[in-house]
Motif scaffolding. Structure first.
Motif, mmCIF file in Angstrom:
data_model
loop_
_atom_site.group_PDB
_atom_site.id
_atom_site.type_symbol
_atom_site.label_atom_id
_atom_site.label_comp_id
_atom_site.label_asym_id
_atom_site.label_seq_id
_atom_site.Cartn_x
_atom_site.Cartn_y
_atom_site.Cartn_z
ATOM 1 N N GLY A 11 6.311 -14.300 77.902
ATOM 2 C CA GLY A 11 7.635 -14.442 78.771
ATOM 3 C C GLY A 11 8.556 -15.137 78.290
ATOM 4 O O GLY A 11 9.746 -14.971 78.528
ATOM 5 N N LYS A 12 8.435 -16.283 77.557
ATOM 6 C CA LYS A 12 9.542 -16.996 76.960
ATOM 7 C C LYS A 12 10.287 -16.183 75.963
ATOM 8 O O LYS A 12 11.426 -16.349 76.111
ATOM 9 N N ARG A 13 9.583 -15.666 75.301
ATOM 10 C CA ARG A 13 10.487 -14.783 74.301
ATOM 11 C C ARG A 13 11.283 -13.679 74.932
ATOM 12 O O ARG A 13 12.297 -13.336 74.534
ATOM 13 N N ALA A 14 10.519 -12.925 76.072
ATOM 14 C CA ALA A 14 11.317 -11.847 76.758
ATOM 15 C C ALA A 14 12.715 -12.521 77.255
ATOM 16 O O ALA A 14 13.460 -11.698 77.554
ATOM 17 N N LEU A 15 12.630 -13.747 78.019
ATOM 18 C CA LEU A 15 13.954 -14.399 78.308
ATOM 19 C C LEU A 15 14.921 -14.593 77.227
ATOM 20 O O LEU A 15 16.103 -14.572 77.411
ATOM 21 N N GLU A 16 14.266 -15.052 75.948
ATOM 22 C CA GLU A 16 15.075 -15.317 74.752
ATOM 23 C C GLU A 16 15.824 -13.997 74.360
ATOM 24 O O GLU A 16 16.957 -14.104 73.799
ATOM 25 N N ALA A 41 2.699 -14.317 80.899
ATOM 26 C CA ALA A 41 2.659 -12.730 80.961
ATOM 27 C C ALA A 41 3.287 -12.388 79.912
ATOM 28 O O ALA A 41 4.058 -12.914 79.037
ATOM 29 N N PHE A 42 3.156 -10.623 79.953
ATOM 30 C CA PHE A 42 3.788 -10.101 78.655
ATOM 31 C C PHE A 42 4.462 -8.735 79.225
ATOM 32 O O PHE A 42 3.900 -8.118 80.231
ATOM 33 N N LEU A 43 5.508 -8.359 78.202
ATOM 34 C CA LEU A 43 5.781 -7.128 78.489
ATOM 35 C C LEU A 43 5.479 -6.346 77.122
ATOM 36 O O LEU A 43 5.228 -7.079 76.247
ATOM 37 N N MET A 44 5.143 -5.154 77.260
ATOM 38 C CA MET A 44 4.849 -4.420 75.928
ATOM 39 C C MET A 44 5.907 -3.125 75.977
ATOM 40 O O MET A 44 5.729 -2.391 77.158
ATOM 41 N N ALA A 78 14.272 -10.531 80.198
ATOM 42 C CA ALA A 78 14.202 -11.290 81.695
ATOM 43 C C ALA A 78 15.190 -12.152 81.860
ATOM 44 O O ALA A 78 16.057 -12.416 80.817
ATOM 45 N N THR A 79 15.558 -12.434 83.172
ATOM 46 C CA THR A 79 16.772 -13.210 83.275
ATOM 47 C C THR A 79 16.260 -14.576 83.897
ATOM 48 O O THR A 79 17.214 -15.303 84.014
ATOM 49 N N GLY A 80 14.865 -14.774 84.042
ATOM 50 C CA GLY A 80 14.357 -15.922 84.545
ATOM 51 C C GLY A 80 12.904 -15.990 84.174
ATOM 52 O O GLY A 80 12.322 -14.826 84.333
ATOM 53 N N LEU A 81 12.200 -17.279 84.312
ATOM 54 C CA LEU A 81 10.921 -17.331 84.347
ATOM 55 C C LEU A 81 10.421 -17.497 85.564
ATOM 56 O O LEU A 81 10.871 -18.204 86.614
#
Length: 280
Positions: free
Chosen positions: A184-189, A125-128, A193-196
């Motif tokens: 997704g993974k970058r958002a966590l980094e 998934a993605f945030l924008m 995000a607080t989790g996947l």
């Protein structure tokens, strides 16, 4: 809430890029529990004047009551002011709010996502995030006034993202300037995000509603690229709805716990012929 300027009011526009990348078929595998809210469409008014609004989220929260709530999101964004209102409403909820991005949380939908105390996002998934996007007309004084007003709201969003993620405001502002898609993974980094999100929580369902949404979004993108304003496009889509025999007898949706576009057949016969070119 719409800001006023010397040129009058302005409306936030959907980013054509986000709308084009949005896949409305992506949904939660299980979403029927009484403590979930689904945000599967445009924030604010959608093509038929419905969409995800703060009043609908209020109705959902009243129905859920004093319990923790999970919010599933797959949305191309929409009205920033409606998104901020929903963000504030979720933040005020008495119990813990968990937000989950299944496919895309763009623009105003990414603002809503940041309301979660727990924020999960799928690997795919993605945030924008981007600056407030609008179409405006007027003289140089009115347009300058609109730009100044938009700058204040962009700063408010940058503060919101920075507070939630722990990133520096200046770094967030640069990402907004670039209209940044964050996987997704970058958002966590980055702390957004607080989790996947587990892959078994996500499904892709091709149904009548999905086909309808894909057709409408393709038309919306083309009309936006052709220079048609959001209000003009909504008026055109309203003509679709009012000219469809099935539309009058559909009945009411469950507005409390779901926000899904209606599946109706489009009758193009009553519409005026349009002539425009779409820039490459």
């Amino acid at each position: 809430m719409q800001p006023k300027s010397k040129a009058g009011s302005f409306n936030c526009e959907l980013s054509p890029r986000a709308l084009d990348k949005w896949n409305p078929a992506i949904k939660a595998a299980v979403e029927s529990t009484g403590d979930t809210i689904t945000i599967y469409g445009v924030i604010g008014e959608d093509w038929y004047g419905d969409g995800v609004t703060v009043s609908r989220i209020d109705a959902a929260l009243r129905s859920i009551g004093d319990k923790a709530v999970t919010v599933y999101i797959n949305s191309p964004g929409g009205d920033m002011f409606e998104g901020l209102a929903i963000y504030n409403r979720l933040r005020e909820h008495s119990q813990e709010v968990t937000t989950k991005v299944l496919g895309l949380a763009a623009s105003a939908a990414s603002v809503i996502y940041m309301a979660g105390a727990k924020r999960e996002v799928a690997m795919s998934a993605f945030l924008m995030i981007h600056n407030c996007w609008t179409l405006a007309v007027g003289n140089r004084h009115g347009l300058r006034d609109i730009a100044d007003t938009m700058e204040e709201f962009d700063a408010a969003m940058a503060d919101l993202y920075a507070e939630g993620s722990g990133q520096a405001v200046i770094d967030v502002a640069e990402m907004m300037d670039d209209e940044t898609f964050i996987r997704g993974k970058r958002a966590l980094e980055l702390g957004f995000a607080t989790g996947l999100l587990s892959s078994d929580e996500i499904t892709e369902r091709q149904d009548d509603q999905t086909q309808q949404s894909n057709a409408l979004k393709a038309m919306d993108v083309a009309l936006a690229k052709a220079g048609m304003t959001r209000s003009e496009r909504r008026e055109l889509f309203a003509t679709f709805k009012s000219s469809t025999p099935r539309a009058a007898g559909e009945g009411k949706r469950n507005a409390a716990l779901t926000d899904k576009p209606r599946a109706v057949e489009l009758d193009l016969a009553p519409l005026p012929k349009l002539s425009f070119s779409v820039p490459a």
